[in-house]
Design a protein around this motif. Structure first.
Motif, PDB file in Angstrom:
ATOM      1  N   LEU A  55     -71.788  95.227   9.831  1.00  0.00           N
ATOM      2  CA  LEU A  55     -73.072  94.916   9.189  1.00  0.00           C
ATOM      3  C   LEU A  55     -73.512  93.482   9.458  1.00  0.00           C
ATOM      4  N   PRO A  56     -72.704  92.456   9.148  1.00  0.00           N
ATOM      5  CA  PRO A  56     -73.176  91.090   9.454  1.00  0.00           C
ATOM      6  C   PRO A  56     -73.278  90.816  10.944  1.00  0.00           C
ATOM      7  N   VAL A  57     -72.466  91.497  11.773  1.00  0.00           N
ATOM      8  CA  VAL A  57     -72.575  91.285  13.221  1.00  0.00           C
ATOM      9  C   VAL A  57     -73.945  91.727  13.718  1.00  0.00           C
ATOM     10  N   LEU A  58     -74.395  92.896  13.267  1.00  0.00           N
ATOM     11  CA  LEU A  58     -75.724  93.369  13.670  1.00  0.00           C
ATOM     12  C   LEU A  58     -76.825  92.482  13.112  1.00  0.00           C
ATOM     13  N   GLY A  59     -76.691  92.109  11.841  1.00  0.00           N
ATOM     14  CA  GLY A  59     -77.715  91.263  11.237  1.00  0.00           C
ATOM     15  C   GLY A  59     -77.808  89.902  11.895  1.00  0.00           C
ATOM     16  N   LEU A  60     -76.664  89.272  12.199  1.00  0.00           N
ATOM     17  CA  LEU A  60     -76.687  87.964  12.839  1.00  0.00           C
ATOM     18  C   LEU A  60     -77.188  88.044  14.272  1.00  0.00           C
ATOM     19  N   THR A  61     -76.917  89.134  14.967  1.00  0.00           N
ATOM     20  CA  THR A  61     -77.396  89.284  16.339  1.00  0.00           C
ATOM     21  C   THR A  61     -78.913  89.252  16.393  1.00  0.00           C
ATOM     22  N   LEU A  91     -65.752  89.122   1.270  1.00  0.00           N
ATOM     23  CA  LEU A  91     -66.412  87.834   1.030  1.00  0.00           C
ATOM     24  C   LEU A  91     -67.188  87.367   2.257  1.00  0.00           C
ATOM     25  N   TRP A  92     -66.598  87.523   3.442  1.00  0.00           N
ATOM     26  CA  TRP A  92     -67.237  87.014   4.653  1.00  0.00           C
ATOM     27  C   TRP A  92     -68.301  87.972   5.166  1.00  0.00           C
ATOM     28  N   VAL A  93     -68.210  89.242   4.815  1.00  0.00           N
ATOM     29  CA  VAL A  93     -69.307  90.161   5.125  1.00  0.00           C
ATOM     30  C   VAL A  93     -70.558  89.758   4.351  1.00  0.00           C
ATOM     31  N   ILE A  94     -70.393  89.461   3.067  1.00  0.00           N
ATOM     32  CA  ILE A  94     -71.537  89.028   2.255  1.00  0.00           C
ATOM     33  C   ILE A  94     -72.079  87.697   2.768  1.00  0.00           C
ATOM     34  N   ALA A  95     -71.177  86.761   3.112  1.00  0.00           N
ATOM     35  CA  ALA A  95     -71.632  85.469   3.622  1.00  0.00           C
ATOM     36  C   ALA A  95     -72.394  85.637   4.940  1.00  0.00           C
ATOM     37  N   GLY A  96     -71.922  86.504   5.831  1.00  0.00           N
ATOM     38  CA  GLY A  96     -72.617  86.727   7.098  1.00  0.00           C
ATOM     39  C   GLY A  96     -73.986  87.342   6.909  1.00  0.00           C
ATOM     40  N   LEU A  97     -74.117  88.287   5.965  1.00  0.00           N
ATOM     41  CA  LEU A  97     -75.425  88.903   5.719  1.00  0.00           C
ATOM     42  C   LEU A  97     -76.407  87.904   5.118  1.00  0.00           C
ATOM     43  N   ILE A  98     -75.940  87.052   4.217  1.00  0.00           N
ATOM     44  CA  ILE A  98     -76.826  86.030   3.648  1.00  0.00           C
ATOM     45  C   ILE A  98     -77.236  85.026   4.725  1.00  0.00           C
ATOM     46  N   LEU A  99     -76.309  84.681   5.606  1.00  0.00           N
ATOM     47  CA  LEU A  99     -76.646  83.772   6.703  1.00  0.00           C
ATOM     48  C   LEU A  99     -77.675  84.396   7.644  1.00  0.00           C
ATOM     49  N   ALA A 100     -77.534  85.690   7.915  1.00  0.00           N
ATOM     50  CA  ALA A 100     -78.521  86.374   8.757  1.00  0.00           C
ATOM     51  C   ALA A 100     -79.889  86.384   8.087  1.00  0.00           C
ATOM     52  N   LEU A 101     -79.904  86.595   6.779  1.00  0.00           N
ATOM     53  CA  LEU A 101     -81.181  86.562   6.050  1.00  0.00           C
ATOM     54  C   LEU A 101     -81.794  85.166   6.104  1.00  0.00           C
ATOM     55  N   LEU A 102     -80.968  84.132   5.997  1.00  0.00           N
ATOM     56  CA  LEU A 102     -81.469  82.758   6.074  1.00  0.00           C
ATOM     57  C   LEU A 102     -82.046  82.463   7.457  1.00  0.00           C
TER      58      LEU A 102
END
Length: 346
Positions: free
Chosen positions: A246-252, A302-313
């Motif tokens: 999930l965060p990998v796709l969002g950050l990409t 914890l890091w999945v949530i952090a990655g998704l918030i970073l992608a949103l930012l």
């Protein structure tokens, strides 16, 4: 006049990749096929482990002996969070002092089962129907190690005939009365069971056994171990892998928008927010529901949530930069009135 020849376009310099000048990234079709094959392999693995999983008891491995009392324990529930193992205790037919049909005992019996810091005493009356009796055993284990946690229960089984006159003195020549309150030869086996998600085994520990000095019967101590089935372990690992995607796709997507290669759209915000709110649901869907504070929370959730918030930012920053970089539309000039010019000579 000679026609002008078209000017040749300057050739772009080919960038040298870190893996070599002749390296070219794999095509999109290869990536799709590879990902599809990986998903199919994981699907086949999980289904195969689930179909071949489940544990059977070992009671059928041992022949019933008329020289010892045959007890069978059938697990029904494993409470990993509460460190408890719930099981049914019954008699196997054909054992010592057990009726042929296995539904009753021929004399009054007492079964004493020890557990971690506790014990249970079960009474069975002669010629009375025997129903499976619920027993609860304390276990030792750490659920925080999910899904690799193991829970072990240690129990000693002592079977004897209760005295008809408790507390009465026994004469030296009264051999029949002296036989009461003495341990009888007994064995504990594991019955067929189906506890979802758990593989349970039973074994005796000869080092903890002792011999009754009066009857000569050996009182055994048994170890009952419960661990996660392989299908449950693979299921949990696959689900954690999907959470990491999930965060990998969002950050990409967010990084491409931040670099200006994609246009940031407000739909990206709802997409990232949807994945963010889906993370706790996936966390609670893990088999066995490991408690909060397990290693999966510190290393994955914890890091999945952090990655998704970073992608949103990143998406918000890219959208704001695009909004400020776009020129403001200028207001159209009002139409000027046309003046008619009369022709000369009038």
């Amino acid at each position: 006049m000679n026609p002008q020849t078209p000017r040749a376009r300057p050739r772009k310099e080919r960038r040298t990749h870190a893996l070599g000048a002749d390296y070219s990234p794999p095509p999109f079709k290869t990536l799709v096929i590879t990902a599809s094959l990986v998903v199919l392999m994981l699907y086949a693995l999980v289904v195969t482990l689930h179909a071949t999983g489940g544990t059977r008891g070992d009671a059928e491995k041992y022949a019933v002996s008329e020289k010892q009392i045959e007890l069978m324990i059938t697990p029904s529930e494993v409470d990993a969070a509460g460190d408890r193992l719930i099981a049914d205790l019954s008699f196997r037919e054909g054992g010592l002092m057990t009726a042929i049909d296995g539904l009753s005992v021929m004399t009054d019996l007492e079964v004493y089962m020890t557990s971690e810091h506790s014990g249970q005493e079960l009474s069975f009356e002669a010629n009375r129907p025997i129903a499976p009796t619920k027993v609860s055993l304390n276990t030792t284990g750490s659920i925080e190690l999910w899904p690799f946690d193991r829970h072990e229960a240690q129990t000693m089984v002592d079977v004897y005939r209760p005295s008809p006159n408790p507390g009465a003195p026994v004469g030296a020549d009264d051999a029949e009365l002296a036989a009461y309150e003495q341990s009888l030869p007994a064995v504990l086996t594991l019955g067929d069971h189906d506890v979802p998600g758990w593989s349970i085994s039973l074994r005796s520990d000869p080092e903890l056994a002792f011999t009754d000095p009066d009857s000569g019967a050996v009182v055994q101590t048994y170890l009952i171990e419960a661990q996660r089935e392989p299908a449950t372990i693979v299921f949990g690992i696959v689900l954690l892998g999907l959470m990491v995607m999930l965060p990998v796709l969002g950050l990409t997507v967010a990084i491409q928008c931040l670099r200006g290669k994609l246009r940031a759209e407000p739909a990206f915000f709802t997409w990232n927010a949807g994945m963010l709110f889906a993370t706790p649901t996936l966390r609670n869907f893990l088999p066995g529901q490991p408690p909060v504070g397990s290693w999966v929370d510190y290393l994955v959730v914890l890091w999945v949530i952090a990655g998704l918030i970073l992608a949103l930012l990143f998406s918000v920053v890219a959208w704001y930069r695009q909004r400020t970089a776009e020129p403001e539309p200028q207001a159209a000039a009002p139409p000027q009135p046309q003046t008619l010019v009369e022709p000369a000579g009038r």
